[in-house]
Design a protein around this motif. Structure first.
Motif, PDB file in Angstrom:
ATOM      1  N   GLU A   2      -5.813  -9.057  -6.182  1.00  0.00           N
ATOM      2  CA  GLU A   2      -6.256  -7.677  -5.961  1.00  0.00           C
ATOM      3  C   GLU A   2      -6.102  -6.874  -7.250  1.00  0.00           C
ATOM      4  O   GLU A   2      -5.495  -7.341  -8.216  1.00  0.00           O
ATOM      5  N   ARG A  57      -3.798   0.124   5.756  1.00  0.00           N
ATOM      6  CA  ARG A  57      -4.422   1.322   5.195  1.00  0.00           C
ATOM      7  C   ARG A  57      -3.827   2.556   5.874  1.00  0.00           C
ATOM      8  O   ARG A  57      -3.798   2.647   7.104  1.00  0.00           O
ATOM      9  N   LYS A  94     -12.585  -1.902  -5.654  1.00  0.00           N
ATOM     10  CA  LYS A  94     -11.915  -0.617  -5.426  1.00  0.00           C
ATOM     11  C   LYS A  94     -12.679   0.488  -6.145  1.00  0.00           C
ATOM     12  O   LYS A  94     -12.954   0.388  -7.348  1.00  0.00           O
ATOM     13  N   GLU A 134       0.824  -1.214   0.000  1.00  0.00           N
ATOM     14  CA  GLU A 134       0.000   0.000   0.000  1.00  0.00           C
ATOM     15  C   GLU A 134       0.859   1.266   0.000  1.00  0.00           C
ATOM     16  O   GLU A 134       1.713   1.445   0.870  1.00  0.00           O
ATOM     17  N   ASP A 187     -11.720  -8.652  -4.942  1.00  0.00           N
ATOM     18  CA  ASP A 187     -11.341  -7.289  -4.571  1.00  0.00           C
ATOM     19  C   ASP A 187     -12.327  -6.302  -5.180  1.00  0.00           C
ATOM     20  O   ASP A 187     -12.852  -6.531  -6.275  1.00  0.00           O
ATOM     21  N   SER A 232     -11.041  -7.022   5.102  1.00  0.00           N
ATOM     22  CA  SER A 232     -10.941  -5.656   4.587  1.00  0.00           C
ATOM     23  C   SER A 232     -10.945  -4.645   5.712  1.00  0.00           C
ATOM     24  O   SER A 232     -11.609  -4.839   6.728  1.00  0.00           O
ATOM     25  N   SER A 253     -11.152  -0.218   5.671  1.00  0.00           N
ATOM     26  CA  SER A 253     -11.247   0.952   4.792  1.00  0.00           C
ATOM     27  C   SER A 253     -11.509   2.196   5.626  1.00  0.00           C
ATOM     28  O   SER A 253     -12.430   2.220   6.442  1.00  0.00           O
ATOM     29  N   GLU A 263     -15.368  -1.532   0.942  1.00  0.00           N
ATOM     30  CA  GLU A 263     -14.632  -0.262   0.859  1.00  0.00           C
ATOM     31  C   GLU A 263     -15.582   0.928   0.957  1.00  0.00           C
ATOM     32  O   GLU A 263     -16.690   0.898   0.425  1.00  0.00           O
ATOM     33  N   CYS A 305      -5.876  -2.493  -8.861  1.00  0.00           N
ATOM     34  CA  CYS A 305      -5.692  -1.089  -8.472  1.00  0.00           C
ATOM     35  C   CYS A 305      -5.836  -0.169  -9.680  1.00  0.00           C
ATOM     36  O   CYS A 305      -5.688  -0.595 -10.829  1.00  0.00           O
TER      37      CYS A 305
END
Length: 445
Positions: A345, A98, A290, A33, A288, A180, A182, A231, A347
């Motif tokens: 995952e 995170r 996002k 991250e 995942d 998770s 967030s 999320e 991104c």
């Protein structure tokens, strides 16, 4: 990968981690991250450690040499524990990290294993006080009767020391494994999700959390799906999404009710009957989810594809990208070796124009949304000369194999890229292979 000015080329920048072939289980990277500025990059591993890398200041005289990431701080975040009531070992593996937006000189991050979330403060010290009245320099206390004058302590420079200290421990709120974490856009609350429940926490309060989603049936034999990821929306503090093992995504609004068991929107794509098979349900499970940085779209990753959803359209995704469609014929053997349960995952890049996700054989995929182009690149020691341009890789599914292609039968399923991260502002990416962290950047002409 296509950029606004034609094709973007990626080159090798750095690799972190041991070169040995025999990998210790504790060294396997489990999360990656960047912080909000991209100056810091954190990784967590199965041994419960967090390693933070800091971006060095760029050399203005040689702009072609981008700044490197060097180790900034390493600390043990979680230790193995044992739940005596359930006779269960709780492993120390870091499931998620995170970062919190920076408010002062220190940095804060949340790290979690299966059961416990911790808030860590990472701060620098480069000065130390000298000249105490009641203490000697070595720390021993003086006899008060010997003190005849008062002096003002002074701060003297010292070597930079980076300290990581746990500020809060959020424990005992999850019966099942946390998948998770967030942070909300209000920067005061965050959510944590396990297989059946989602809890809402305040960052200052550790002894209670609010249960906002609970999908546990009264009779566990009726259980048909589990929560796989969750999320918060990047701008609307009342909105969050969670995905399920059935391939659905539910968007919830916390203004509607305290318990968000009734979703506001349900995103689901009808299944193509021609692709129906024994493995359909397993490969449709979402690993995942996002949100895009602008908050208009969200991306989901299932076993074979990446889908982009417009939040205003629930019945089907606006874009679908096949990550490794050539594995559809191999699902039987992937089921036997358990790879079909791998959780990849995904991104976004900084301006939401490109998405990235991992695959097998240490391949990772990028999809350029505007130009509808995609590329397969490989993270390997063979391509690890400084500033070496990565060659696109192609997988051959049958028939005659061309010179640069690799056959689908010779892919190594033990080498996989599950965790990737993209710098929030620059074209710098971090890609975790088993125990190595590769950093790539776009070629500066």
């Amino acid at each position: 990968m296509a950029g606004p000015g034609g094709d973007m080329q990626w080159c090798f920048s750095q690799v972190k981690g041991a070169i040995d072939d025999d990998v210790a289980e504790a060294d396997i990277i489990s999360t990656v991250e960047f912080n909000h500025t991209g100056e810091l990059l954190a990784t967590g591993d199965k041994g419960g450690r967090v390693v933070i890398f800091q971006q060095e200041i760029e050399n203005k005289n040689q702009p072609q040499f981008r700044s490197e990431y060097n180790v900034y701080s390493t600390f043990q975040s979680h230790e193995p524990e044992f739940d005596y009531l359930k006779s269960l070992e709780i492993e120390e593996k870091i499931n998620k990290i995170r970062w919190l937006p920076q408010k002062n000189a220190a940095q804060f991050l949340l790290s979690t294993n299966d059961k416990t979330i911790k808030l860590w403060k990472i701060s620098e010290r480069d000065k130390r006080p000298e000249g105490y009245n009641l203490k000697e320099e070595d720390g021993r206390y003086k006899d008060p009767n010997t003190i005849t004058s008062l002096r003002v302590p002074v701060l003297k420079p010292m070597d930079l020391m980076v300290e990581a200290s746990p500020r809060r421990v959020f424990a005992n709120a999850h019966t099942y494994h946390i998948n998770s974490v967030s942070v909300n856009s209000d920067n005061e609350t965050y959510l944590s999700a396990d297989d059946l429940r989602i809890n809402l926490w305040h960052l200052e309060i550790t002894d209670r959390s609010f249960n906002i989603v609970d999908i546990k049936p009264a009779n566990m034999e009726e259980l048909t799906e589990v929560i796989t990821a969750a999320e918060f929306h990047p701008h609307q503090c009342n909105t969050f999404v969670y995905s399920s093992s059935k391939g659905t995504i539910r968007l919830c609004d916390m203004r509607v009710s305290a318990l968000c068991d009734k979703h506001s929107k349900l995103f689901e794509e009808p299944e193509d009957p021609s692709n129906r098979s024994f493995f359909s349900e397993i490969i449709s499970s979402i690993s995942d989810v996002k949100f895009s940085h602008n908050g208009r779209y969200m991306m989901t990753r299932d076993y074979l594809s990446v889908k982009i959803w417009d939040l205003n359209m629930e019945n089907r995704p606006v874009e679908t990208y096949q990550v490794h469609e050539y594995l559809r014929s191999k699902l039987c053997s992937l089921y036997e070796n358990d790879c079909i349960f791998d959780k990849f995952e995904c991104c976004w890049n900084g301006n939401d124009s490109v998405v990235m996700t991992g695959s097998y054989n240490n391949f990772f995929r990028m999809f350029d949304r505007g130009h509808r182009r995609d590329v397969t690149l490989e993270a390997s020691r063979e391509n690890s000369k400084p500033m070496q341009v990565l060659k696109p890789r192609k997988v051959c599914t049958g028939g005659k194999r061309k010179k640069d292609e690799i056959s689908v039968d010779s892919l190594d399923f033990n080498k996989k890229i599950l965790h990737t991260a993209w710098h929030p502002q620059d074209n710098i990416i971090a890609v975790a292979t088993t125990n190595n962290l590769y950093i790539f950047q776009d070629k500066v002409n």
